[in-house]
Design a protein around this motif. Structure first.
Motif, PDB file in Angstrom:
ATOM      1  N   LEU A  12       0.826  -1.207   0.000  1.00 55.84           N
ATOM      2  CA  LEU A  12       0.000   0.000   0.000  1.00 55.84           C
ATOM      3  C   LEU A  12       0.863   1.262   0.000  1.00 55.84           C
ATOM      4  CD1 LEU A  12      -2.848  -1.045   2.454  1.00 55.84           C
ATOM      5  CD2 LEU A  12      -3.034  -0.661  -0.011  1.00 55.84           C
ATOM      6  N   LYS A  13       1.931   1.219   0.766  1.00 52.68           N
ATOM      7  CA  LYS A  13       2.842   2.362   0.829  1.00 52.68           C
ATOM      8  C   LYS A  13       3.487   2.605  -0.551  1.00 52.68           C
ATOM      9  CE  LYS A  13       6.289   4.174   4.003  1.00 52.68           C
ATOM     10  NZ  LYS A  13       7.123   3.867   5.172  1.00 52.68           N
ATOM     11  N   LYS A  14       3.933   1.539  -1.179  1.00 47.20           N
ATOM     12  CA  LYS A  14       4.542   1.646  -2.505  1.00 47.20           C
ATOM     13  C   LYS A  14       3.519   2.127  -3.529  1.00 47.20           C
ATOM     14  CE  LYS A  14       7.585   1.081  -5.768  1.00 47.20           C
ATOM     15  NZ  LYS A  14       8.652   2.048  -5.977  1.00 47.20           N
ATOM     16  N   LEU A  18       3.691   5.367  -5.943  1.00 45.23           N
ATOM     17  CA  LEU A  18       3.534   5.325  -7.394  1.00 45.23           C
ATOM     18  C   LEU A  18       2.471   6.311  -7.870  1.00 45.23           C
ATOM     19  CD1 LEU A  18       3.730   1.480  -8.080  1.00 45.23           C
ATOM     20  CD2 LEU A  18       5.381   3.213  -8.802  1.00 45.23           C
ATOM     21  N   VAL A  19       1.381   6.411  -7.135  1.00 45.52           N
ATOM     22  CA  VAL A  19       0.317   7.340  -7.504  1.00 45.52           C
ATOM     23  C   VAL A  19       0.847   8.767  -7.492  1.00 45.52           C
ATOM     24  CG1 VAL A  19      -1.898   8.323  -6.762  1.00 45.52           C
ATOM     25  CG2 VAL A  19      -1.589   5.848  -6.795  1.00 45.52           C
ATOM     26  N   LYS A  20       1.595   9.122  -6.454  1.00 42.41           N
ATOM     27  CA  LYS A  20       2.176  10.468  -6.371  1.00 42.41           C
ATOM     28  C   LYS A  20       3.101  10.730  -7.558  1.00 42.41           C
ATOM     29  CE  LYS A  20       1.866  10.958  -1.392  1.00 42.41           C
ATOM     30  NZ  LYS A  20       2.591  11.021  -0.116  1.00 42.41           N
ATOM     31  N   GLU A  21       3.900   9.731  -7.911  1.00 42.48           N
ATOM     32  CA  GLU A  21       4.827   9.890  -9.028  1.00 42.48           C
ATOM     33  C   GLU A  21       4.070  10.042 -10.340  1.00 42.48           C
ATOM     34  OE1 GLU A  21       7.517   6.556  -8.874  1.00 42.48           O
ATOM     35  OE2 GLU A  21       8.335   7.184  -6.941  1.00 42.48           O
ATOM     36  N   LEU A  22       2.984   9.294 -10.504  1.00 42.00           N
ATOM     37  CA  LEU A  22       2.200   9.376 -11.741  1.00 42.00           C
ATOM     38  C   LEU A  22       1.406  10.681 -11.841  1.00 42.00           C
ATOM     39  CD1 LEU A  22       0.950   5.697 -12.007  1.00 42.00           C
ATOM     40  CD2 LEU A  22       2.519   6.859 -13.570  1.00 42.00           C
ATOM     41  N   GLU A  23       1.127  11.299 -10.712  1.00 46.82           N
ATOM     42  CA  GLU A  23       0.398  12.563 -10.721  1.00 46.82           C
ATOM     43  C   GLU A  23       1.266  13.734 -11.178  1.00 46.82           C
ATOM     44  OE1 GLU A  23      -1.102  12.687  -6.710  1.00 46.82           O
ATOM     45  OE2 GLU A  23      -2.995  11.771  -7.303  1.00 46.82           O
ATOM     46  N   GLN A  24       2.574  13.547 -11.188  1.00 44.61           N
ATOM     47  CA  GLN A  24       3.470  14.605 -11.644  1.00 44.61           C
ATOM     48  C   GLN A  24       3.279  14.805 -13.147  1.00 44.61           C
ATOM     49  OE1 GLN A  24       7.426  13.531 -10.481  1.00 44.61           O
ATOM     50  NE2 GLN A  24       6.973  13.645  -8.299  1.00 44.61           N
TER      51      GLN A  24
END
Length: 70
Positions: A12-14, A18-24
């Protein structure tokens, strides 16, 4: 802490990372696709572990109900 729970928490942490990275906005298409694929794998892992926990809970609940006098 049980290994299963630890793995779920790590997944879940990973996944959140990943979601944060994809939101960039500056995510490369190929890198974004690789992250998305990794995320899909993590979601499947989490679903599987949650399903196992749910089944175990149902089994324990049924055992408890069998042994409880009415």
């Amino acid at each position: 802490m049980p290994q299963e729970k630890q793995n779920l928490q790590e997944a879940l942490k990973k996944l959140e990372q990943l979601v944060k990275e994809l939101e960039q906005k500056d995510v490369d298409v190929e890198a974004g696709l690789a992250k998305f694929k990794e995320g899909v794998g993590l979601v499947k892992l989490c679903q599987s572990q949650l399903r196992q926990a749910e089944n175990e809970f149902k089994k324990l609940k049924a055992e408890l109900e069998e042994n409880t006098p009415v």
